[in-house]
Design an enzyme around this catalytic site. Structure first.
Site, mmCIF file in Angstrom:
data_model
loop_
_atom_site.group_PDB
_atom_site.id
_atom_site.type_symbol
_atom_site.label_atom_id
_atom_site.label_comp_id
_atom_site.label_asym_id
_atom_site.label_seq_id
_atom_site.Cartn_x
_atom_site.Cartn_y
_atom_site.Cartn_z
ATOM 1 N N ASP A 1 0.844 -1.200 0.000
ATOM 2 C CA ASP A 1 0.000 0.000 0.000
ATOM 3 C C ASP A 1 0.874 1.242 0.000
ATOM 4 O O ASP A 1 1.865 1.324 0.719
ATOM 5 C CB ASP A 1 -0.875 0.040 1.261
ATOM 6 C CG ASP A 1 -2.018 -0.951 1.186
ATOM 7 O OD1 ASP A 1 -2.673 -0.998 0.150
ATOM 8 O OD2 ASP A 1 -2.239 -1.665 2.167
ATOM 9 N N GLU A 2 0.487 2.222 -0.755
ATOM 10 C CA GLU A 2 1.199 3.497 -0.747
ATOM 11 C C GLU A 2 0.238 4.611 -0.359
ATOM 12 O O GLU A 2 -0.968 4.400 -0.209
ATOM 13 C CB GLU A 2 1.797 3.794 -2.126
ATOM 14 C CG GLU A 2 0.743 4.139 -3.174
ATOM 15 C CD GLU A 2 1.306 4.911 -4.359
ATOM 16 O OE1 GLU A 2 2.207 5.736 -4.138
ATOM 17 O OE2 GLU A 2 0.838 4.688 -5.478
#
Length: 855
Positions: free
Chosen positions: A530-531
């Site tokens: 996840d960013e």
């Protein structure tokens, strides 16, 4: 009383030099009354800049007069407050969901029993009661004293249902507290709605069968096989340890291992023509025979013995079964990061996963709100990252997100020691379950960042600069401003720093060692992937890296680097599908597991098809049907999130056709309860391409204790197991290139009829046979709500979709047992209760709220 008034004057007064004491702060926290009112979840207009908002207010009341201004109230509000209509108070959004309420200069103090109202607008939408967090914290503004939870904002436990209640939150009584806009058609699922839309059970007892459904099942004799004398295992080709946990479940259900028990012959022979994890089961009055080609199959065969058993008679039918799983991957994801799940909860859940033939446990062990696994050499990760409290400097803990309160002993705080984790691994192995750990990165990493900053400061204070920077995860020169989906501005690892990869390598090494010491090798590691959108834009390190090589996606770059580190250790890499969409597939290992979590009603099938066509192992993790943190029904009292599904009950999980994702557009609706199209013309699966399996998910943002976690998990877990193990005959075969909607008609009337028959069989087994077993083993499952309607003669008709419960009606202030001659108009509420009357389900009032906005 005098002491309290003196303290209030000291706290609030601007013309006194008296200092606030700890005892005085505690006293006011125990007496101040706070009440939250959701006024309108879809106001006609929103103050700029928000296009979608909701209107709420807080009401404060003190039992006695006082004035002054040296105080602050900290509270969790999932969606940021962006406008406050009050001259007396201000509210600031600090970070994540944490807000601070303080008095303005115009505030002249509280008058006894006068109510002070603070009205405000909040971005986006927040409409289920569980999204309104408890445990508001009172503190002095100087932070000299220990903060304290304001008693009126604590949750309580309902005596009859044992469910969490929120006395600080005003009742939800209107469709303007259920819907998010004028386009939202979400129904209020009251007793009358259930009567019109649920199927009344047709079985009055459990039919022959087992959950999950075997591939082939035949009753060979009408007689029952009595197990009163227990069972005696005769093993060939395996050890008792291979089936010990299945035998333990039998004992918990009343069938012990005894020398004179019914012989149970269990054979494992790799040369047998039986699929992996499959088994053959034959029972007669003289002997039970189980054959498998591997130990897992033998284990599942013994679990089938327990599944066939009727608790009351301790007997099973005489049957012949040939069985094997639909998918090799049958998983459950548990989030212990946001709110901690106890070790005992994990062990209890593993036992039920094994009972229903699930074999993958995806443990989410780190996120913004907590790091939950002890890592040798980095004690700060759990000492600081595993604790939430009110310390704005975050030198002792991370901020108290998600209504965490202040207590170090609260169940939402905590971590697994290395011994705890080893115990979990071994227990899972004994149930033939693989544990897949996940420490989410590079976004959702705030707990790790804060912990490593504490390590940095401690080592710098000792003059150890090199050691301090070894695992530091931020770059001081990076002035990028961003906001994550959970409204953090500092939760993303800097993917351009060498220290980030040293940290990842350290964690991976220690994790692998823990698995090796437990005798359970680490096979799969889930990196999260996840960013946070907008991170790193002004990072000098990233700018320098971009000059050396062209990087299309910084998130993709990070995933490719970490994937290579994982693969180097001969461990399969796994990640969420959105992050994996950023990588260059040519730079990834050959073996990749992707958890596809795109929403079906938003063309999510395209992501699943695209990533499966890459040759990756796709594990279906679709929020519409596998996220068990969503409510069972669209009703204010049902706990859960709301962004992807407003109603995700056991039947919806049962109806899932995982091999044909777009077909659900024919009978499911989107999050606003509208029909939708699923266009597969240009996104079809390649011939021969399929999925590795499917996984249920128990995210924990709104699940603060293990009791609530079990409520959300059961009985949906059994429907998940049914669908992951068994492919029903009514499922519509996938064919590429079609467009599906409520008019397309590929799911024929005949198939719908077969599905209804299959559901009736399943739900009868669930209600009459399996839920009593869960009760015996102490599991806290959801008791169904009750459908109610008026017959033509004015009498009351009741049923619950899941049978096996006692039904009750509330008349003249008391609950009475339902009977068909009750007058409908005399009843004001209905509910189901366990047969032993130890616990009641959620009551539904009659009638439900009127849909005023549609009149």
């Amino acid at each position: 009383m005098k002491k309290f008034v003196c303290w209030l004057l000291a706290l609030m007064g601007t013309q006194t030099a008296l200092a606030l004491t700890q005892g005085e702060l505690n006293e006011v926290a125990d007496n101040l009354e706070i009440r939250y009112h959701l006024i309108d979840s879809m106001p006609k207009s929103c103050p700029a800049p928000a296009k979608q908002c909701y209107l709420s207010e807080l009401r404060l009341r003190s039992p006695m007069p006082y004035d002054g201004a040296d105080w602050a109230i900290y509270f969790s509000q999932l969606m940021p407050i962006y406008q406050v209509d009050s001259e007396l108070f201000k509210i600031e959004h600090l970070n994540g969901d944490l807000h601070r309420l303080t008095p303005t200069e115009q505030f002249g103090g509280f008058s006894a029993d006068d109510e002070y109202t603070i009205r405000f607008y909040t971005k986006n939408s927040q409409i289920t009661r569980s999204e309104f967090m408890p445990n508001y914290i009172l503190a002095d503004q100087a932070q000299r004293l220990l903060p304290r939870v304001i008693a009126s904002t604590r949750t309580v436990r309902d005596e009859q249902t044992q469910l969490e209640q929120q006395p600080y939150l005003a009742p939800f009584e209107s469709y303007h507290q259920l819907r998010v806009s004028d386009k939202d058609q979400t129904p209020w699922m009251g007793a009358d709605y259930l009567a019109r839309h649920q199927s009344e059970p047709v079985f009055s007892h459990a039919p022959e069968g087992v959950i999950p459904t075997p591939r082939a099942f035949k009753v060979v004799s009408q007689g029952r096989i009595n197990l009163d004398k227990g069972v005696h295992f005769e093993l060939t080709g395996l050890n008792l340890a291979d089936i010990e946990m299945a035998a333990r479940r039998l004992a918990q259900l009343g069938v012990e291992q005894t020398p004179k028990g019914l012989p149970v012959s269990v054979t494992v022979d790799p040369s047998l023509p039986i699929e992996a994890q499959g088994y053959e089961f034959n029972s007669s009055t003289n002997r039970i025979t189980i054959r498998a080609s591997d130990a897992a199959g033998a284990f599942y065969g013994v679990q089938t013995l327990a599944g066939l058993m009727d608790l009351k008679t301790r007997s099973i039918p005489s049957v012949a079964i040939a069985d094997a799983p639909r998918y090799a991957f049958r998983g459950l994801h548990i989030d212990s990061a946001r709110n901690f799940r106890s070790k005992q909860f994990i062990l209890d859940t593993i036992a039920q996963m094994g009972a229903y033939k699930l074999n993958k446990l995806h443990l989410h062990l780190a996120d913004d709100e907590g790091w939950r696994l002890a890592i040798a050499g980095l004690p700060e990760l759990t000492k600081i990252g595993g604790l939430r409290c009110l310390d704005l400097s975050e030198t002792r803990c991370v901020l108290p997100q998600l209504g965490a309160g202040t207590g170090t002993g609260a169940p939402r705080n905590g971590h697994y020691s290395q011994q705890d984790y080893s115990d979990i691994l071994r227990f899972a192995k004994a149930h033939h379950i693989e544990v897949i750990p996940s420490l989410d990165m590079p976004g959702h990493s705030r707990a790790a960042i804060i912990a490593m900053e504490a390590r940095y400061r401690a080592l710098m204070a000792k003059g150890k600069k090199e050691a301090a920077n070894e695992y530091r995860l931020i770059e001081e020169a990076d002035k990028t401003r961003y906001s994550s989906i959970q409204h953090y501005h500092d939760n993303t690892l800097n993917v351009c720093l060498p220290a980030t990869y040293r940290f990842v390598g350290k964690v991976l090494n220690e994790l692998q060692r823990m698995h090796e010491r437990a005798g359970v090798p680490l096979k799969t590691y889930h990196i999260g992937a996840d960013e946070t959108a907008g991170a790193w834009l002004d990072s000098p390190a990233c700018q320098a890296l971009n000059k050396k090589q062209t990087i299309t996606s910084m998130n993709g770059y990070f995933i490719e680097q970490v994937a290579a580190m994982v693969a180097e250790k001969c461990i399969m890499v796994a990640g969420w599908s959105d992050g994996l969409s950023d990588v260059d597939p040519q730079k990834m290992p050959k073996q990749v597991q992707t958890n596809v979590w795109s929403t079906l009603s938003e063309q999510g099938h395209k992501v699943a098809h695209q990533q499966a066509n890459l040759g990756w192992k796709v594990v279906l993790s679709l929020p519409d049907v596998t996220y068990f943190d969503f409510p069972y029904q669209s009703h204010p009292q049902e706990r859960g999130n709301h962004w992807a599904s407003r109603a995700l009950d056991t039947r919806k999980v049962f109806e899932f056709m995982p091999d044909n994702l777009p077909v659900h557009a024919e009978f499911w609706r989107d999050v606003l309860h509208h029909n939708y199209n699923a266009d597969d013309k240009d996104s079809g699966l390649k011939p021969g391409v399929g999925y590795a399996g499917m996984q249920g998910h128990l995210w924990s943002e709104m699940i603060r204790d293990d009791v609530q976690a079990e409520y959300m998990l059961y009985p949906r877990l059994l429907a998940l197991a049914e669908r992951a193990w068994h492919k029903p005959g009514w499922a519509v075969p996938y064919q590429a290139g079609r467009i599906y909607n409520d008019k397309s008609g590929y799911f024929s009337a005949k198939s719908q009829q077969l599905r209804e028959q299959d559901w009736q069989r399943f739900v009868a087994l669930l209600g009459y046979r399996e839920l009593p077993k869960l009760t015996r083993q102490g599991r806290f499952f959801r008791i169904p709500t009750v459908a109610a309607s008026r017959r033509e003669d004015g009498t009351l008709k009741l049923f619950s979709e899941i049978p096996g419960f006692e039904l009750e009606a509330h008349i003249n202030g008391r609950w009475i047992s339902y009977h068909p001659k009750l007058d409908f108009d005399s009843v004001d509420a209905v509910r189901a209760v366990l047969p032993d009357n130890t616990r009641a389900g959620r009551a539904l009032p009659i009638p439900a709220p009127v849909e005023q906005d549609s009149q």
